[in-house]
Design a protein around this motif. Structure first.
Motif, mmCIF file in Angstrom:
data_model
loop_
_atom_site.group_PDB
_atom_site.id
_atom_site.type_symbol
_atom_site.label_atom_id
_atom_site.label_comp_id
_atom_site.label_asym_id
_atom_site.label_seq_id
_atom_site.Cartn_x
_atom_site.Cartn_y
_atom_site.Cartn_z
ATOM 1 N N LYS A 191 0.833 -1.088 -0.025
ATOM 2 C CA LYS A 191 -0.123 -0.059 -0.171
ATOM 3 C C LYS A 191 0.784 1.286 0.182
ATOM 4 O O LYS A 191 0.354 2.353 -0.318
ATOM 5 C CB LYS A 191 -0.914 -0.037 1.228
ATOM 6 N N TYR A 192 2.172 1.294 0.432
ATOM 7 C CA TYR A 192 2.998 2.487 0.323
ATOM 8 C C TYR A 192 3.649 2.873 -0.952
ATOM 9 O O TYR A 192 4.552 3.467 -1.019
ATOM 10 C CB TYR A 192 3.984 2.402 1.534
ATOM 11 N N ARG A 193 3.740 1.774 -1.762
ATOM 12 C CA ARG A 193 4.372 1.893 -3.188
ATOM 13 C C ARG A 193 4.335 3.291 -3.914
ATOM 14 O O ARG A 193 5.193 3.678 -4.300
ATOM 15 C CB ARG A 193 4.316 0.863 -3.951
ATOM 16 N N ASN A 194 3.164 4.004 -3.756
ATOM 17 C CA ASN A 194 2.712 5.107 -4.486
ATOM 18 C C ASN A 194 2.953 6.208 -3.655
ATOM 19 O O ASN A 194 2.569 7.615 -4.064
ATOM 20 C CB ASN A 194 1.432 5.136 -5.240
ATOM 21 N N CYS A 195 3.329 6.056 -2.488
ATOM 22 C CA CYS A 195 3.537 7.322 -1.561
ATOM 23 C C CYS A 195 4.783 8.141 -1.789
ATOM 24 O O CYS A 195 5.760 7.771 -2.081
ATOM 25 C CB CYS A 195 3.529 6.788 0.127
ATOM 26 N N ARG A 196 4.673 9.493 -1.904
ATOM 27 C CA ARG A 196 5.671 10.477 -2.458
ATOM 28 C C ARG A 196 6.497 10.963 -1.218
ATOM 29 O O ARG A 196 5.803 11.593 -0.346
ATOM 30 C CB ARG A 196 5.123 11.485 -3.151
ATOM 31 N N LEU A 197 7.408 10.391 -0.935
ATOM 32 C CA LEU A 197 8.214 10.830 0.217
ATOM 33 C C LEU A 197 9.439 11.599 0.044
ATOM 34 O O LEU A 197 9.941 11.485 -1.228
ATOM 35 C CB LEU A 197 8.699 9.427 0.987
ATOM 36 N N LYS A 198 10.280 12.063 1.135
ATOM 37 C CA LYS A 198 11.277 13.186 0.912
ATOM 38 C C LYS A 198 12.658 12.331 0.729
ATOM 39 O O LYS A 198 12.746 11.554 1.434
ATOM 40 C CB LYS A 198 11.224 14.050 2.049
ATOM 41 N N ILE A 199 13.296 12.704 -0.213
ATOM 42 C CA ILE A 199 14.697 12.513 -0.383
ATOM 43 C C ILE A 199 15.629 13.479 -0.330
ATOM 44 O O ILE A 199 16.877 12.988 -0.548
ATOM 45 C CB ILE A 199 14.646 11.522 -1.873
ATOM 46 N N GLY A 200 15.290 14.756 -0.211
ATOM 47 C CA GLY A 200 16.378 15.666 -0.268
ATOM 48 C C GLY A 200 15.648 17.169 -0.274
ATOM 49 O O GLY A 200 14.411 17.166 -0.196
ATOM 50 N N GLU A 201 16.380 18.168 -0.564
ATOM 51 C CA GLU A 201 16.209 19.515 -0.638
ATOM 52 C C GLU A 201 17.068 20.201 -1.719
ATOM 53 O O GLU A 201 17.948 19.825 -2.024
ATOM 54 C CB GLU A 201 16.076 20.411 0.543
ATOM 55 N N ASP A 202 16.103 21.132 -2.238
ATOM 56 C CA ASP A 202 17.082 21.788 -3.641
ATOM 57 C C ASP A 202 17.620 22.900 -2.965
ATOM 58 O O ASP A 202 17.581 23.161 -1.726
ATOM 59 C CB ASP A 202 16.050 22.182 -4.750
ATOM 60 N N ASP A 203 18.393 23.727 -3.892
ATOM 61 C CA ASP A 203 19.050 24.830 -3.339
ATOM 62 C C ASP A 203 18.305 26.023 -2.803
ATOM 63 O O ASP A 203 18.811 26.921 -1.867
ATOM 64 C CB ASP A 203 20.009 25.470 -4.633
ATOM 65 N N ASP A 204 17.051 26.017 -3.029
ATOM 66 C CA ASP A 204 16.308 27.166 -2.489
ATOM 67 C C ASP A 204 15.406 26.305 -1.348
ATOM 68 O O ASP A 204 14.633 27.130 -0.616
ATOM 69 C CB ASP A 204 15.042 27.499 -3.355
ATOM 70 N N GLY A 205 15.676 25.286 -0.777
ATOM 71 C CA GLY A 205 15.227 24.722 0.484
ATOM 72 C C GLY A 205 13.968 24.107 0.189
ATOM 73 O O GLY A 205 13.216 23.515 1.339
ATOM 74 N N TYR A 206 13.375 23.850 -1.162
ATOM 75 C CA TYR A 206 12.104 22.947 -1.137
ATOM 76 C C TYR A 206 12.479 21.699 -1.190
ATOM 77 O O TYR A 206 13.512 21.126 -1.705
ATOM 78 C CB TYR A 206 11.463 23.681 -2.671
ATOM 79 N N THR A 207 11.382 20.938 -0.814
ATOM 80 C CA THR A 207 11.436 19.524 -0.650
ATOM 81 C C THR A 207 11.556 18.926 -2.119
ATOM 82 O O THR A 207 10.694 19.194 -2.698
ATOM 83 C CB THR A 207 10.111 18.973 0.241
ATOM 84 N N ILE A 208 12.225 17.894 -2.003
ATOM 85 C CA ILE A 208 12.370 16.770 -3.218
ATOM 86 C C ILE A 208 11.639 15.654 -2.896
ATOM 87 O O ILE A 208 12.218 14.913 -1.935
ATOM 88 C CB ILE A 208 13.575 16.542 -3.843
ATOM 89 N N ARG A 209 10.446 15.156 -3.609
ATOM 90 C CA ARG A 209 9.952 13.942 -3.447
ATOM 91 C C ARG A 209 9.873 12.791 -4.413
ATOM 92 O O ARG A 209 9.914 13.366 -5.514
ATOM 93 C CB ARG A 209 8.532 14.487 -2.776
ATOM 94 N N ILE A 210 9.928 11.752 -4.066
ATOM 95 C CA ILE A 210 9.663 10.568 -5.128
ATOM 96 C C ILE A 210 8.901 9.475 -4.637
ATOM 97 O O ILE A 210 8.590 9.236 -3.428
ATOM 98 C CB ILE A 210 11.461 10.181 -5.396
ATOM 99 N N LYS A 211 7.831 8.907 -5.607
ATOM 100 C CA LYS A 211 7.468 7.678 -5.008
ATOM 101 C C LYS A 211 8.331 6.429 -4.639
ATOM 102 O O LYS A 211 9.374 6.456 -4.973
ATOM 103 C CB LYS A 211 6.677 7.159 -6.154
#
Length: 487
Positions: A191-211
């Motif tokens: 059930k968690y396979r399509n959850c978009r979770l955080k793997i880092g931040e970009d240079d402006d501090g915005y969260t980077i997410r991926i399934k």
């Protein structure tokens, strides 16, 4: 050639690595004390697979392919991951992620260390069982490993929490749903396979997410020197991922969390779901606001190093021992910088870092007291959960950090303490008086006036610079992209 260090016993070496003449003489000069030596070959050291018996180091390529729809899905994964890499570490090109090809030498670099650390902790537990104190002034010592049925809450507080000593507690995760729901296969397909979770931040501090399914495909195939790390602290907010809260429970040793008096919105980030590929990890750091932490490992194995409170940052991070091209990533730190730190510590007469090393096994929970520098390397692919907390035993230390770093939260916290724990509120007020600390009341109107004044002054100075420079583009280099280090 390999820059690792093996521990030597008295007389004959306990290590599978033969001891040279120079090392024998040096060890003898110290009256039989254990010492460290530079290991140039580890051909006789047990392979990493034997030290980590019970878990494959890497899953076969074909096993990952079972969860992918042939080439198209793999291309999509690569596209998603490449995009995330370029955002997360914009100073690197894609090929820089595998620049040093650590995946070729990683097992050889680590297997000697794993054997050494397991031997240190085996002897540490033998001494603990017979009631013998570890020899003083050692370079590295182990960590107590106790089953929860042999450790009451009162004993935990007296033996570990009050004196601020790390410990590994076993058996706490045996009944967790996470033992089933957080396996690699279940995360791939469940059930968690399509959850978009955080793997880092970009240079402006915005969260980077991926399934999750894309990240796991990356994890199964990656050969990066320092892979990306799924480290999400918002899984408890909404969506299907919120069900992860039901997959584990806070161990009863750590439920006394005084930050629970503060709302979830006001309290600092404190819990994270972690999926760490092999060779990923965290560089040496202390936890925020002086809080303590617990880390429960559900899958895989982690290598830990901890140094006692008061250790200088320069010492534990080894800035002065880095060589050209070596960065601060965990894989570099554990493979190259840490062995130099251990050698430097071994050459001191008074060893002051209080280094402890341990391999965390699946199902184990490690307690890290506040103020201890610690770094972690994922020896294999891992899945874990971790939380920071404020225990009563460390209240005053955390209060001093919080009132300075989180002023608004601390004021709300103090008002709640007066209602729920008046004795602690009294301690906090007395601490403020003794330190001469007081919360400054600021007016919103004053802040607005000050911001208007500063902005108008900045506009005037900008116009002056523009006219003085003849209208040249003085602001071209004014905005520099900052690099964010995320764990």
């Amino acid at each position: 050639m390999l820059g690792t260090y093996q521990k030597l016993g008295e007389g004959r070496s306990r290590s599978p690595i033969p001891m040279g003449r120079r090392e024998r003489k040096r060890g003898g000069d110290r009256g039989g004390e254990t010492d460290w030596m530079d290991v140039v070959e580890v051909k006789n050291a047990p392979p990493l697979e034997l030290n980590l018996k019970g878990l494959k180091i890497t899953s076969p390529r074909g096993e990952a392919d079972r969860y992918m729809n042939a080439g198209k899905t793999l291309e999509k994964v690569k596209e998603k991951v490449d995009s995330a890499k370029l955002k997360h570490r914009s100073s690197l090109k894609l090929w820089d992620w595998q620049k040093y090809k650590l995946y070729n030498t990683y097992d050889d670099l680590q297997r000697g260390h794993v054997a050494r650390i397991k031997d240190i902790n085996r002897r540490h537990m033998e001494n603990l069982r017979i009631g013998k104190n570890p020899p003083p002034n050692k370079v590295v010592t182990g960590i107590d490993r106790v089953h929860w049925t042999d450790l009451s809450i009162e004993d935990f507080i007296e033996k570990y929490q009050k004196p601020e000593i790390p410990v590994i507690i076993t058996g706490l995760t045996d009944t967790w749903k996470a033992q089933k729901n957080w396996t690699i296969e279940e995360l791939f397909t469940g059930k968690y396979r399509n959850c978009r979770l955080k793997i880092g931040e970009d240079d402006d501090g915005y969260t980077i997410r991926i399934k999750v399914k894309y990240f796991l495909n990356y994890m199964m195939h990656q050969k990066d020197d320092s892979p990306m790390y799924l480290f999400d602290g918002t899984f408890d907010e909404d969506g299907i991922e919120r069900e992860m809260l039901d997959d584990y429970e806070i161990p009863f040793y750590f439920k006394d969390d005084l930050f629970n008096l503060v709302s979830e919105r006001r309290r600092p980030p404190y819990r994270w779901f972690l999926v760490g590929p092999k060779r990923s990890g965290t560089s040496a750091h202390t936890d925020p606001l002086g809080t303590s932490a617990w880390n429960a490992l559900v899958y895989g194995r982690k290598r830990w190093i901890l140094t006692k409170p008061g250790t200088r940052k320069r010492q534990v991070k080894g800035y002065h021992l880095r060589r050209k091209g070596e960065d601060g990533e965990a894989s570099t730190y554990f493979s190259y910088v840490l062995p130099r730190i251990l050698k430097e510590e071994a050459e001191k007469k008074n060893r002051d870092m209080g280094i402890r090393e341990v391999i965390q096994e699946p199902g184990e929970v490690i307690y890290v007291p506040g103020g201890w520098y610690h770094a972690v390397l994922n020896i294999t692919d891992t899945v874990a959960v971790t939380q920071n907390f404020c225990a009563r035993a460390q209240f005053l230390k955390i209060w001093r950090h919080a009132r300075k770093g989180r002023k608004k939260m601390s004021q709300k916290w103090l008002s709640k303490l007066k209602e729920e724990h008046p004795d602690l509120a009294e301690m906090a007020l007395k601490c403020n008086d003794d330190d001469g600390f007081e919360f400054k009341k600021s007016s919103k109107k004053k802040k607005k006036k000050k911001s208007r004044r500063s902005s108008s002054d900045e506009d005037r100075s900008r116009k002056k610079r523009h006219s003085d420079s003849g209208g040249s583009d003085g602001g071209r280099n004014s905005h520099k992209r900052s690099k964010h280090e995320t764990y």
